[in-house]
Design an enzyme around this catalytic site. Structure first.
Site, mmCIF file in Angstrom:
data_model
loop_
_atom_site.group_PDB
_atom_site.id
_atom_site.type_symbol
_atom_site.label_atom_id
_atom_site.label_comp_id
_atom_site.label_asym_id
_atom_site.label_seq_id
_atom_site.Cartn_x
_atom_site.Cartn_y
_atom_site.Cartn_z
ATOM 1 N N HIS A 268 0.871 -1.191 0.000
ATOM 2 C CA HIS A 268 0.000 0.000 0.000
ATOM 3 C C HIS A 268 0.902 1.233 0.000
ATOM 4 O O HIS A 268 1.604 1.472 -0.974
ATOM 5 C CB HIS A 268 -0.908 -0.104 1.232
ATOM 6 C CG HIS A 268 -2.049 0.865 1.290
ATOM 7 N ND1 HIS A 268 -2.392 1.696 0.280
ATOM 8 C CD2 HIS A 268 -2.933 1.118 2.291
ATOM 9 C CE1 HIS A 268 -3.438 2.429 0.642
ATOM 10 N NE2 HIS A 268 -3.780 2.098 1.865
ATOM 11 N N HIS A 307 -2.662 -2.549 -9.805
ATOM 12 C CA HIS A 307 -3.567 -1.887 -8.867
ATOM 13 C C HIS A 307 -4.834 -2.709 -8.767
ATOM 14 O O HIS A 307 -5.276 -3.281 -9.767
ATOM 15 C CB HIS A 307 -3.896 -0.461 -9.360
ATOM 16 C CG HIS A 307 -4.438 0.405 -8.280
ATOM 17 N ND1 HIS A 307 -5.758 0.400 -7.929
ATOM 18 C CD2 HIS A 307 -3.814 1.268 -7.448
ATOM 19 C CE1 HIS A 307 -5.928 1.256 -6.929
ATOM 20 N NE2 HIS A 307 -4.775 1.783 -6.610
ATOM 21 N N ASP A 363 2.691 5.149 -7.393
ATOM 22 C CA ASP A 363 3.933 5.061 -6.627
ATOM 23 C C ASP A 363 5.151 4.736 -7.473
ATOM 24 O O ASP A 363 6.269 4.726 -6.968
ATOM 25 C CB ASP A 363 3.787 4.011 -5.520
ATOM 26 C CG ASP A 363 2.942 4.560 -4.400
ATOM 27 O OD1 ASP A 363 3.035 5.771 -4.152
ATOM 28 O OD2 ASP A 363 2.179 3.796 -3.799
HETATM 29 N N1 CMC Z 1 4.358 -7.553 -10.454
HETATM 30 C C1 CMC Z 1 4.213 -8.771 -11.029
HETATM 31 N N2 CMC Z 1 3.061 -9.443 -11.068
HETATM 32 C C2 CMC Z 1 2.001 -8.861 -10.505
HETATM 33 C C3 CMC Z 1 2.061 -7.592 -9.899
HETATM 34 C C4 CMC Z 1 3.306 -6.933 -9.886
HETATM 35 N N3 CMC Z 1 3.423 -5.717 -9.330
HETATM 36 N N4 CMC Z 1 0.838 -7.265 -9.419
HETATM 37 C C5 CMC Z 1 0.037 -8.279 -9.721
HETATM 38 N N5 CMC Z 1 0.730 -9.250 -10.380
HETATM 39 C C6 CMC Z 1 0.211 -10.502 -10.926
HETATM 40 C C7 CMC Z 1 -0.068 -11.509 -9.833
HETATM 41 O O1 CMC Z 1 1.047 -12.332 -9.585
HETATM 42 C C8 CMC Z 1 -1.242 -12.260 -10.417
HETATM 43 O O2 CMC Z 1 -0.746 -13.136 -11.403
HETATM 44 P P1 CMC Z 1 -1.404 -14.593 -11.576
HETATM 45 O O3 CMC Z 1 -2.818 -14.317 -12.034
HETATM 46 O O4 CMC Z 1 -0.544 -15.290 -12.552
HETATM 47 O O5 CMC Z 1 -1.367 -15.241 -10.203
HETATM 48 C C9 CMC Z 1 -2.026 -11.169 -11.165
HETATM 49 O O6 CMC Z 1 -1.037 -10.180 -11.532
HETATM 50 C C10 CMC Z 1 -3.115 -10.523 -10.330
HETATM 51 O O7 CMC Z 1 -2.526 -10.063 -9.126
HETATM 52 P P2 CMC Z 1 -3.296 -9.866 -7.776
HETATM 53 O O8 CMC Z 1 -2.310 -10.035 -6.649
HETATM 54 O O9 CMC Z 1 -4.531 -10.706 -7.769
HETATM 55 O O10 CMC Z 1 -3.749 -8.368 -7.881
HETATM 56 P P3 CMC Z 1 -4.341 -7.523 -6.693
HETATM 57 O O11 CMC Z 1 -5.404 -6.682 -7.297
HETATM 58 O O12 CMC Z 1 -4.702 -8.387 -5.534
HETATM 59 O O13 CMC Z 1 -3.081 -6.676 -6.240
HETATM 60 C C11 CMC Z 1 -1.578 -4.927 -5.882
HETATM 61 C C12 CMC Z 1 -2.956 -5.305 -6.408
HETATM 62 C C13 CMC Z 1 -1.406 -3.406 -6.002
HETATM 63 C C14 CMC Z 1 -1.435 -5.319 -4.405
HETATM 64 C C15 CMC Z 1 -0.489 -5.679 -6.719
HETATM 65 O O14 CMC Z 1 -0.611 -5.322 -8.084
HETATM 66 C C16 CMC Z 1 0.918 -5.402 -6.208
HETATM 67 O O15 CMC Z 1 1.393 -6.103 -5.317
HETATM 68 N N6 CMC Z 1 1.615 -4.395 -6.820
HETATM 69 C C17 CMC Z 1 2.937 -4.042 -6.329
HETATM 70 C C18 CMC Z 1 2.826 -3.176 -5.091
HETATM 71 C C19 CMC Z 1 2.367 -1.779 -5.422
HETATM 72 O O16 CMC Z 1 2.873 -1.141 -6.325
HETATM 73 N N7 CMC Z 1 1.416 -1.263 -4.628
HETATM 74 C C20 CMC Z 1 0.938 0.117 -4.744
HETATM 75 C C21 CMC Z 1 -0.496 0.188 -5.105
HETATM 76 S S1 CMC Z 1 -0.940 1.875 -5.579
HETATM 77 C C22 CMC Z 1 -0.826 2.762 -4.108
HETATM 78 C C23 CMC Z 1 -1.902 2.435 -3.153
HETATM 79 O O17 CMC Z 1 -3.081 2.469 -3.521
HETATM 80 O O18 CMC Z 1 -1.567 2.197 -1.993
#
Ligand code: CMC
Length: 430
Positions: A268, A307, A363
């Site tokens: 986050h 996201h 970010d």
């Molecule tokens: N790098 C590589 N793969 C990713 C990433 C990433 N940053 N984010 C998601 N994926 C993949 C994930 O492995 C999954 O693949 P598969 O379907 O093969 O298992 C797929 O994409 C869907 O991911 P998810 O975890 O279900 O997506 P989510 O909506 O639960 O997660 C997130 C959203 C923001 C937590 C995630 O994208 C992440 O960890 N990003 C990196 C951390 C980040 O930049 N966070 C800041 C968010 S913006 C600021 C805020 O609002 O706080």
């Protein structure tokens, strides 16, 4: 004429149910009538991490993740970032309308009036270890503020509540800056109430022996825009925490400390810190393809990408890229920018990222800007918290005035053991 209802057939019983649809939702409680027999608790929905559950109705922030739209109280983020100031946006988010000139002057004056901290708070902060993480100091100090304002738990008293809101918005930059000065072993700098909200923050961060800190207008404006972009983002993890804690009716300082703790995590508000660590570890543009391969193999996440809501692009990321250029014109180019641009270029063409709809989020670039402004990575989530304080408070106010809200209490699907008898310790497996 289409009906605004959902017909459900329960194949276990053959019974039909008609549930009203309002604002594109059905009420989860309407599922409860769907029972196999009279002893059945009734149907629930299972939604870990609230991926498809609206926990509230809100009039504050609108996000359309597919179209990449973000609006506060109806105003597009692009227009606010272009023409408004953080304090004006704070007023808008909290009050629902843009202020008149007189209202804005009065509001700004009141916020500035509350920037000082009680000297005991300063003493309390001095007690932290010399190398304390500023976010840990921030969270603890915000929580400690509740002990200084005994009237703060009177949350349904509008006058008191408004007072605490102004205090919080005004004092969080001071706490943030004191946390930074502490981690550097530098004396704390008191607020300069002749400066703007962001100008004063920069002064409290960086003033040394000069009589008055000279604020760079470009950096002051860049920080103001970054604060605008982070001011609210509807029901994200920390806002949900603010609402969840707020639902048991503690004072706002305690609730906001909890929200800030939720923000601290690397998924986050800690993400921009994680982005910089990642860029530092990659080290040079030539290592980018190898890093992307490791991400695709599941070894790493590409921090600053992806996201939960934005599946097309994050409109804040676009604005931030422009801010980056303006900041680098003053500070010089951050060498990590080249690695970031290369990562973005490759990722946006790669099927792994394209098929999962992974785009740079807010970010991805904010950390590079902060670093160019000489703000250390440990301060990044603290800066996020300064801005998001406005959103947390607006969402908390909305919660308190919503007659449908009660103490937050999700259900669970229990899959553990059934009842079994206690076994004395000498009769258990060795
Ligand atoms: N790098 C590589 N793969 C990713 C990433 C990433 N940053 N984010 C998601 N994926 C993949 C994930 O492995 C999954 O693949 P598969 O379907 O093969 O298992 C797929 O994409 C869907 O991911 P998810 O975890 O279900 O997506 P989510 O909506 O639960 O997660 C997130 C959203 C923001 C937590 C995630 O994208 C992440 O960890 N990003 C990196 C951390 C980040 O930049 N966070 C800041 C968010 S913006 C600021 C805020 O609002 O706080």
């Amino acid at each position: 004429m289409p009906q605004n209802t959902l017909t459900i057939t329960d194949n276990r019983t053959g019974k039909n149910y008609e549930l009203p649809i309002e604002h594109g939702t059905i009420r989860a409680m309407d599922l409860r009538q769907i029972q196999v027999d009279d002893d059945d608790f009734g149907l629930m929905s299972y939604d870990p991490a609230f991926s498809n559950t609206a926990s509230t109705r809100s009039t504050i922030t609108f996000v359309d993740g597919d179209k990449g739209i973000l609006r506060y109280r109806g105003y597009p983020i692009e227009q606010l970032a272009e023409s408004s100031s953080f304090l004006e946006v704070a007023y808008l988010i909290l009050q629902g309308e843009l202020p008149s000139r007189t209202e804005l002057e009065a509001w700004s004056e009141e916020i500035i009036h509350h920037t000082f901290l009680h000297e005991n708070i300063k003493t309390l902060m001095e007690a932290f270890r010399y190398d304390a993480h500023p976010m840990g100091m921030f969270i603890s100090t915000v929580a400690a503020l509740s002990t200084f304002y005994p009237e703060a738990p009177d949350i349904f008293n509008l006058e008191s509540r408004t007072y605490q809101i102004k205090r919080l918005i005004a004092k969080v930059p001071t706490i943030a800056a004191f946390s930074f000065r502490h981690s550097r072993g530098l004396p704390y700098v008191y607020p300069d109430n002749d400066l703007s909200f962001t100008g004063n923050f920069l002064s409290m961060m960086f003033k040394m022996s000069e009589a008055r800190y000279k604020v760079s207008p470009a950096l002051e404006r860049a920080l103001d825009v970054l604060f605008i972009l982070h001011a609210d983002h509807e029901q994200n993890c920390s806002t949900n925490t603010m609402r969840s804690i707020g639902s048991s009716h503690p004072d706002p300082y305690s609730a906001l400390a909890g929200a800030a703790a939720a923000l601290y995590g690397p998924l986050h508000g800690g993400a921009n810190e994680a982005v910089l660590r990642m860029l530092g570890a990659i080290g040079s543009v030539k290592n980018v393809p190898g890093f992307i391969d490791r991400v695709k193999a599941g070894g790493n996440r590409l921090m600053g990408f992806g996201h939960r809501v934005y599946k097309n692009y994050d409109p804040r990321a676009r604005i931030i890229k422009q801010v980056a250029d303006e900041v680098f014109a003053v500070t010089g180019r951050n060498p990590l920018l080249d690695i970031a641009l290369e990562l973005e270029k490759i990722a946006l063409e790669d099927d792994y990222f394209v098929s999962r709809k992974l785009y740079p989020n807010v970010d991805f670039y904010s950390g590079i800007i902060y670093q160019a402004m000489a703000i250390p990575t440990t301060m990044f989530p603290v800066l996020f918290a300064i801005a998001r304080t406005v959103g947390w408070l607006a969402q908390w106010q909305e919660l308190l005035s919503d007659p449908e809200q009660r103490i937050a209490r999700p259900r669970q699907v229990y899959l553990g053991q059934g009842q079994r008898d206690y076994v004395s310790i000498d009769r258990r497996r060795s």
